[in-house]
Write a protein that holds these residues in place. Structure first.
Motif, mmCIF file in Angstrom:
data_model
loop_
_atom_site.group_PDB
_atom_site.id
_atom_site.type_symbol
_atom_site.label_atom_id
_atom_site.label_comp_id
_atom_site.label_asym_id
_atom_site.label_seq_id
_atom_site.Cartn_x
_atom_site.Cartn_y
_atom_site.Cartn_z
ATOM 1 N N LEU A 44 0.822 -1.203 0.000
ATOM 2 C CA LEU A 44 0.000 0.000 0.000
ATOM 3 C C LEU A 44 0.858 1.255 0.000
ATOM 4 O O LEU A 44 0.564 2.233 -0.685
ATOM 5 C CB LEU A 44 -0.918 0.004 1.221
ATOM 6 N N ARG A 45 1.920 1.216 0.794
ATOM 7 C CA ARG A 45 2.811 2.376 0.859
ATOM 8 C C ARG A 45 3.429 2.658 -0.516
ATOM 9 O O ARG A 45 3.501 3.815 -0.951
ATOM 10 C CB ARG A 45 3.906 2.138 1.893
ATOM 11 N N ALA A 46 3.871 1.611 -1.197
ATOM 12 C CA ALA A 46 4.482 1.784 -2.516
ATOM 13 C C ALA A 46 3.486 2.349 -3.521
ATOM 14 O O ALA A 46 3.822 3.218 -4.336
ATOM 15 C CB ALA A 46 5.049 0.455 -3.008
ATOM 16 N N ARG A 47 2.230 1.865 -3.487
ATOM 17 C CA ARG A 47 1.222 2.347 -4.410
ATOM 18 C C ARG A 47 0.892 3.813 -4.140
ATOM 19 O O ARG A 47 0.697 4.602 -5.066
ATOM 20 C CB ARG A 47 -0.035 1.482 -4.322
ATOM 21 N N ALA A 48 0.829 4.183 -2.869
ATOM 22 C CA ALA A 48 0.546 5.579 -2.531
ATOM 23 C C ALA A 48 1.692 6.486 -2.934
ATOM 24 O O ALA A 48 1.473 7.600 -3.431
ATOM 25 C CB ALA A 48 0.271 5.699 -1.031
ATOM 26 N N ASP A 53 1.651 12.548 -6.508
ATOM 27 C CA ASP A 53 1.215 13.815 -7.107
ATOM 28 C C ASP A 53 -0.287 13.817 -7.378
ATOM 29 O O ASP A 53 -0.946 14.857 -7.264
ATOM 30 C CB ASP A 53 1.981 14.079 -8.402
ATOM 31 N N SER A 54 -0.836 12.659 -7.729
ATOM 32 C CA SER A 54 -2.279 12.577 -7.932
ATOM 33 C C SER A 54 -3.032 12.724 -6.615
ATOM 34 O O SER A 54 -4.067 13.395 -6.535
ATOM 35 C CB SER A 54 -2.645 11.240 -8.593
ATOM 36 N N LEU A 55 -2.524 12.091 -5.571
ATOM 37 C CA LEU A 55 -3.162 12.218 -4.266
ATOM 38 C C LEU A 55 -3.039 13.635 -3.715
ATOM 39 O O LEU A 55 -3.959 14.140 -3.071
ATOM 40 C CB LEU A 55 -2.534 11.223 -3.288
ATOM 41 N N ALA A 56 -1.910 14.276 -3.994
ATOM 42 C CA ALA A 56 -1.719 15.652 -3.530
ATOM 43 C C ALA A 56 -2.706 16.597 -4.191
ATOM 44 O O ALA A 56 -3.033 17.655 -3.631
ATOM 45 C CB ALA A 56 -0.288 16.111 -3.797
#
Length: 210
Positions: A44-48, A53-56
């Protein structure tokens, strides 16, 4: 999802901190602990991280506000530093003035009284003595002004050396982290884990306190 937002290098560490807080949310930890969970913590950490930049982008308004406040604070600090440098230069000049005046006093008095002792008690000797005593008066006044200036400079630097109080930059940074966790990271992690029906209370428990 909104357009991607490129995080500044200095904000990558804050993103990692926010990601860890999101992974520590109770429902996320419970889902990861179930047998046969779809993902591991590292996965999960790697995917996040890959979608940083998309999550930001989900916290784009707060991040723009942070950058604006940070730039304004940097400008104000620069102007303040220039003002302090000018004050320090004035203080240095105030220190040099009595030293130079004292040196001039010695030179003029030695020359003036030397000419008198040599028997050349003419206008030049008288003028040198007068200038010498005038320089002595300037030395006394400049010495008092220099002492006062040094005291003010030392006091100002002590004030500047004290820890600064919380400011607008810290508040804007906290607001951005809250928005990043609640609108970006937690929804993303829950989608990956196929969690549904989680309430806002859980998100608030996982978010950092401003």
């Amino acid at each position: 999802m909104n357009k991607q937002v490129a995080l500044r290098p200095e904000d990558r560490a804050a993103f990692e901190n926010a990601l860890q807080r999101a992974l520590d949310a109770p429902d996320i930890r419970t889902a990861l602990g179930h047998p046969g969970a779809r993902h591991t913590v590292d996965g999960l950490r790697a995917r996040a991280r890959a979608a940083a930049d998309s999550l930001a982008a989900e916290a784009a308004p707060e991040y723009a506000a942070l950058l604006e406040v940070r730039a304004r604070a940097k400008t104000e600090i620069g102007e303040h530093q220039r003002a302090e440098d000018a004050k320090d230069a004035a203080a240095a000049l105030a220190v040099l003035t009595p030293i130079l005046a004292a040196a001039a006093t010695v030179v003029f008095l030695v020359l003036g009284y030397g000419l008198r002792l040599a028997g050349a008690a003419g206008p030049l000797a008288k003028a040198l003595v007068s200038v010498g005593w005038g320089a002595a008066a300037v030395t006394g006044v400049a010495g008092l002004a220099s002492a006062a200036g040094l005291a003010l400079t030392v006091r100002r630097h002590r004030v500047l050396a004290s820890p600064p109080p919380p400011d607008a930059v810290a508040q804007a940074h906290a607001d951005w982290l809250n928005a990043l966790i609640e609108r970006g990271l937690l929804p993303c992690l829950r989608r990956e884990l196929r969690l549904h029906g989680t309430g806002d209370a859980t998100a608030r428990r996982a978010g950092p306190r401003a």
